[in-house]
Design an enzyme around this catalytic site. Sequence first.
Site, PDB file in Angstrom:
ATOM      1  N   CYS A  65      53.617 -17.946   0.061  1.00  0.00           N
ATOM      2  CA  CYS A  65      54.931 -17.399  -0.241  1.00  0.00           C
ATOM      3  C   CYS A  65      54.841 -16.456  -1.445  1.00  0.00           C
ATOM      4  CB  CYS A  65      55.922 -18.522  -0.533  1.00  0.00           C
ATOM      5  SG  CYS A  65      55.382 -19.596  -1.863  1.00  0.00           S
ATOM      6  N   CYS A  70      53.548 -17.863  -4.726  1.00  0.00           N
ATOM      7  CA  CYS A  70      52.112 -18.128  -4.800  1.00  0.00           C
ATOM      8  C   CYS A  70      51.364 -16.846  -5.130  1.00  0.00           C
ATOM      9  CB  CYS A  70      51.604 -18.692  -3.467  1.00  0.00           C
ATOM     10  SG  CYS A  70      52.673 -19.946  -2.789  1.00  0.00           S
TER      11      CYS A  70
END
Lengths: 78, 325
Positions: free
Chosen positions: A12, A15
């Site tokens: 995502c 991250c």
Amino acid sequence: MSKAIKILGTGCAKCQSMTKVVKEVVDENNIEATIDKIEDLMEIMEYNVMSTPALVIDDVITIKGRIPTKDEVLTLLK
Amino acid sequence: MFDWIQHMANWIVYDLLNMTQGLHLSEALNFFIYDTVKILILLLVVIFIMGIVNSYFPIDKVKNYLSNHKLYGLEYLMASLFGVVTPFCSCSSVPLFIGFVRGGIPLGVTFAFLITSPLVNEVAIGLFIGLFGIKTTIIYVISGILLGTISGIILQKLNLETYLTPWVKNVLKNAQKEQDIFIAEKQTLQQRLPIIWKEVLNILKGIVPYVLVGIAIGGLMHGYIPEGFFETYMNKNNWFAVPIATILAVPMYSNASGILPVVQVLVAKGIPLGTAIAFMMGVVGLSLPEAMLLKKVMTLKLIAIFFGVVTLCIIASGYLFNVLL
């Protein structure tokens, strides 16, 4: 000694920001370290984290569920 | 409380820009400025407060609590309440699911958490207070919590363990109630605040573009659509309005923060609040990206049952609101 840094996250946006911060800190301070991005769910679950992204340094979970600041990462790496 | 923002918007539009009062364009612009400032302030405050709460109740603590306490049926409600204070990111839903299963927490309780967490989140609450006022927000929050609780209980009764993917079943078999070693970050509030503040700005940065576009569209509609316009088509007696609104809403997700300001205008122009709330719960609570992620731990059948039960509960609460409000 070289540090083994692992970033756990399923890919995502958060991250990716964490990976960017960590890479910058390592580059800017000439820290000897390997950075691995772990996206495989089974592997992530072996660390027993429930909120991603998580930062693992030498197999110790240091930060989870949020994006750290550069200073924080630097302190953790020292 | 927000009078000063209205004065400011009036001053900018009528004095600074020297626009004539009562025109469609000037009314739309006035509405845009007023709503933007008000909503941004509320979002900032709500996200910040939730950030502080969450800093003291990290997800690991929640899991340990649910895993180690016998709550005699109240665990569904507790899980649902914990879902409110935990910020939800759909990319965390799978690790979270596995973590709960591994901790020996029943599937239904896990679902209760998974339903409420996105449904009643800090962004939705901030937007709700700004757009609909405190009373409607409280109703939304309470019904969101109850919806998670009831859906969780129903899903538990259906004995869905067989529909988990094989490796999760394995995790389930090895589930244990023992306490994980969890070292709480021992920080003072002063040390926590800068970290929380940074998170607040991060969240805001992600949603502000959507909110602005939503308010802009809302502002235009506010200026151009006549009052009561929708009443003819979507009044309370129209029984299929609620299911249609809910089913339309489920696939929408990333633009939830942009949709709420538009929905507010729809309500102002005559769409019943219950229908609107059902629509918003569908947008905020269920999403296709989340379903795709859950495929790693659940079979399609289980995802379908999960979404089906929640959708039905949302439709039911939509009808309920239309009767009550």
